[in-house]
Design a protein around this motif. Structure first.
Motif, mmCIF file in Angstrom:
data_model
loop_
_atom_site.group_PDB
_atom_site.id
_atom_site.type_symbol
_atom_site.label_atom_id
_atom_site.label_comp_id
_atom_site.label_asym_id
_atom_site.label_seq_id
_atom_site.Cartn_x
_atom_site.Cartn_y
_atom_site.Cartn_z
ATOM 1 N N LEU A 155 0.921 -1.224 -0.029
ATOM 2 C CA LEU A 155 -0.163 0.174 -0.084
ATOM 3 C C LEU A 155 0.762 1.238 -0.036
ATOM 4 N N VAL A 156 2.213 1.200 0.706
ATOM 5 C CA VAL A 156 2.874 2.394 0.637
ATOM 6 C C VAL A 156 3.413 2.608 -0.874
ATOM 7 N N GLY A 157 3.745 1.605 -1.623
ATOM 8 C CA GLY A 157 4.493 1.907 -2.997
ATOM 9 C C GLY A 157 2.977 2.245 -3.762
ATOM 10 N N ALA A 158 2.029 1.484 -3.688
ATOM 11 C CA ALA A 158 0.865 1.913 -4.668
ATOM 12 C C ALA A 158 0.176 3.218 -4.174
ATOM 13 N N ALA A 159 0.114 3.565 -3.046
ATOM 14 C CA ALA A 159 -0.348 5.013 -2.888
ATOM 15 C C ALA A 159 0.398 6.057 -3.351
ATOM 16 N N THR A 160 1.760 6.045 -2.958
ATOM 17 C CA THR A 160 2.588 6.901 -3.406
ATOM 18 C C THR A 160 2.758 6.931 -5.162
ATOM 19 N N GLY A 161 2.903 5.988 -5.640
ATOM 20 C CA GLY A 161 2.881 5.820 -7.081
ATOM 21 C C GLY A 161 1.657 6.331 -7.722
ATOM 22 N N ARG A 162 0.369 6.122 -7.307
ATOM 23 C CA ARG A 162 -0.686 6.460 -7.955
ATOM 24 C C ARG A 162 -0.853 8.089 -7.567
ATOM 25 N N ALA A 163 -0.538 8.442 -6.467
ATOM 26 C CA ALA A 163 -0.677 10.016 -5.904
ATOM 27 C C ALA A 163 0.314 10.837 -7.048
ATOM 28 N N LEU A 164 1.571 10.114 -7.284
ATOM 29 C CA LEU A 164 2.555 10.837 -8.078
ATOM 30 C C LEU A 164 1.980 10.914 -9.707
ATOM 31 N N ALA A 165 1.539 9.690 -10.008
ATOM 32 C CA ALA A 165 0.997 9.880 -11.431
ATOM 33 C C ALA A 165 -0.537 10.747 -11.622
ATOM 34 N N TRP A 166 -1.011 10.951 -10.322
ATOM 35 C CA TRP A 166 -2.269 11.935 -10.472
ATOM 36 C C TRP A 166 -1.766 13.229 -10.502
ATOM 37 N N ALA A 167 -0.737 13.572 -9.790
ATOM 38 C CA ALA A 167 -0.195 14.792 -9.685
ATOM 39 C C ALA A 167 0.438 15.360 -10.931
ATOM 40 N N LEU A 168 0.906 14.431 -11.642
ATOM 41 C CA LEU A 168 1.931 14.831 -12.985
ATOM 42 C C LEU A 168 0.922 14.562 -14.124
ATOM 43 N N GLY A 169 -0.235 13.874 -13.886
ATOM 44 C CA GLY A 169 -1.155 14.027 -15.115
ATOM 45 C C GLY A 169 -0.644 12.703 -16.203
ATOM 46 N N VAL A 170 0.148 11.794 -15.522
ATOM 47 C CA VAL A 170 0.574 10.517 -16.230
ATOM 48 C C VAL A 170 0.005 9.388 -15.982
ATOM 49 N N PRO A 171 -0.058 8.244 -16.779
ATOM 50 C CA PRO A 171 -0.705 6.860 -16.602
ATOM 51 C C PRO A 171 -0.111 6.194 -15.583
ATOM 52 N N ALA A 172 -0.612 5.246 -14.787
ATOM 53 C CA ALA A 172 0.170 4.448 -13.675
ATOM 54 C C ALA A 172 -0.408 3.027 -13.741
ATOM 55 N N ILE A 173 0.541 2.064 -13.708
ATOM 56 C CA ILE A 173 -0.151 0.746 -13.470
ATOM 57 C C ILE A 173 0.815 0.154 -12.560
ATOM 58 N N GLY A 174 -0.296 -0.970 -12.052
ATOM 59 C CA GLY A 174 0.352 -1.793 -10.782
ATOM 60 C C GLY A 174 0.983 -3.153 -11.376
ATOM 61 N N VAL A 175 1.957 -3.478 -11.076
ATOM 62 C CA VAL A 175 3.050 -4.596 -11.579
ATOM 63 C C VAL A 175 2.804 -5.741 -10.645
ATOM 64 N N HIS A 176 2.720 -7.007 -11.374
ATOM 65 C CA HIS A 176 2.795 -8.100 -10.590
ATOM 66 C C HIS A 176 4.143 -8.512 -10.303
ATOM 67 N N HIS A 177 4.749 -8.756 -8.991
ATOM 68 C CA HIS A 177 6.117 -8.610 -8.677
ATOM 69 C C HIS A 177 6.759 -9.996 -9.392
ATOM 70 N N MET A 178 6.279 -11.003 -9.392
ATOM 71 C CA MET A 178 6.675 -12.146 -10.145
ATOM 72 C C MET A 178 7.102 -11.831 -11.602
ATOM 73 N N GLU A 179 5.978 -11.293 -12.320
ATOM 74 C CA GLU A 179 6.295 -10.970 -13.585
ATOM 75 C C GLU A 179 7.508 -10.029 -13.567
ATOM 76 N N GLY A 180 7.843 -8.987 -12.683
ATOM 77 C CA GLY A 180 9.151 -8.276 -12.300
ATOM 78 C C GLY A 180 10.101 -9.026 -12.504
ATOM 79 N N HIS A 181 10.160 -10.036 -11.677
ATOM 80 C CA HIS A 181 11.326 -10.985 -11.584
ATOM 81 C C HIS A 181 11.664 -11.823 -13.078
ATOM 82 N N LEU A 182 10.341 -12.250 -13.482
ATOM 83 C CA LEU A 182 10.762 -13.045 -14.713
ATOM 84 C C LEU A 182 11.210 -12.215 -16.010
ATOM 85 N N LEU A 183 10.883 -10.932 -15.964
ATOM 86 C CA LEU A 183 11.525 -9.875 -17.242
ATOM 87 C C LEU A 183 12.800 -9.503 -16.633
ATOM 88 N N ALA A 184 13.418 -9.581 -15.293
ATOM 89 C CA ALA A 184 14.576 -9.087 -15.120
ATOM 90 C C ALA A 184 15.671 -9.396 -15.914
#
Length: 349
Positions: free
Chosen positions: A101-130
């Motif tokens: 929730l810390v990362g999601a709330a911060t990420g969503r707030a930054l995206a809203w303030a900057l007027g840019v899109p945001a997306i929630g990422v699956h942690h294991m997809e991140g590892h898979l793509l590393a």
């Protein structure tokens, strides 16, 4: 949205457990690693060491304390301002709900303030793509072995975003087994890396433990019984330093042999000739050497991310998020996290 049109840097935020990771990446589909502009990481190891494991509430509070300073540090490292960002990606799960929730709330707030899109990422997809961050990125189809503190997965990757779980852990994941085994033998936190270092001093053949679930068909994992074998061996031993090292070596060999056997089975079952290994246990030197040797003998290629990108990090989240944002995927303004999240439910980009 065409991939080529999404050229602004994406901010990646990782706060799923006990490491705060931030990175900036500009999407370059032909060479994703070349687009990495900055990445910074803060580990909470010292914070949790006194407790012998991660305390979720303390982890969440520490993410709150460190996340924005790390965002500023990454921006300074890349020579960017917030106004130059094209999107924000954050880990939405799986993981500790408060930390997520810390990362999601911060990420969503930054995206809203900057007027840019945001997306929630699956942690294991991140590892898979590393491994795509490296100079010789793998191309699908391939099989991925994802081994971390909370997960041991074998995944068939038909294409990016098209995943089929071949094998899962029935109890302790490999990384969890490393940590618990280290703790029962009195090794300091974090136990997994400490046990792997100690295993280098162990003598081969002094102890031998079972290779769990390799005597039957299937690709699932189970390491809780192995942990019990180690406990019994340790309790009945002299409990001196050389014995500790010998047991550590035998335990590590049992984990590595089991993972290698299951990977070979998965490659044979799918016909794939590429194997991706990622997650914290993917940094283990004995595992990397054993899989590289097996690949050289049997004709499959192995792809590892560098050790710094095996553990949780913001670069893998920035990459996974940038890839999906570049293909027009994004989410609304609601802050949603998923402590449990099935990798197979992800839509293809």
């Amino acid at each position: 949205m065409e991939t080529s049109a999404f050229s602004k840097p994406v901010l990646g935020i990782e706060t799923s457990c006990d490491e705060t990771g931030v990175a900036l990446l500009r999407w370059q589909p032909e060479a994703p690693g070349a687009g990495l502009l900055a990445h910074v990481l803060y580990s909470q190891i010292t914070l949790h060491a006194d407790y012998g494991g991660v305390v979720p509430e303390l982890a969440s509070r520490d993410h709150v304390r460190k996340l924005l300073p790390l965002v500023r540090e990454a921006l300074a490292q890349a020579g960017l301002t917030p106004a130059q960002l094209g999107g924000v990606a954050y880990t939405a799960g799986p993981g500790l709900v408060g930390a997520l929730l810390v990362g999601a709330a911060t990420g969503r707030a930054l995206a809203w303030a900057l007027g840019v899109p945001a997306i929630g990422v699956h942690h294991m997809e991140g590892h898979l793509l590393a491994p795509l961050l490296e100079d010789d990125p793998p191309t699908p189809p391939f099989v991925a072995l994802l081994v971390s503190g909370g997960h041991s997965l074998l995944v068939e990757v038909a294409d990016i975003g098209r995943y089929r779980i071949l094998g899962d852990t029935l109890d302790d994941a490999a990384g969890e087994a490393f940590d618990k085994t280290a703790k029962l033998m009195g090794l300091p936190y974090p136990g997994g890396p400490a046990l792997a270092r100690l295993a280098e001093q162990g003598r081969p053949g002094v102890f031998r433990f079972a290779r769990p679930m390799t005597d039957r068909p299937g690709l699932d994992f189970s390491f809780s019984g192995l942990k019990t074998q180690v406990l019994l061996a340790w309790q009945s031993s002299a409990q001196d330093e050389q014995t500790r090292a010998d047991i550590a070596r035998a335990f590590e060999e049992a984990i590595v042999d089991t993972l290698v056997i299951k990977c070979r089975r998965a490659l044979q079952a799918t016909g794939a000739t590429r194997l991706v290994i990622a997650g914290g246990v993917g940094a283990n030197r004995r595992l990397r050497a054993a899989l590289a040797d097996a690949g050289a003998r049997e004709g499959f290629r192995t792809h590892f991310p560098r050790p710094a990108f095996c553990t949780d990090n913001g670069a893998m989240i920035a990459l996974a998020g940038a890839m999906r944002l570049a293909h027009g995927q994004h989410q609304g303004e609601a802050v949603a996290v998923f402590p449990r999240w099935d990798l197979e439910t992800l839509p293809p980009p």
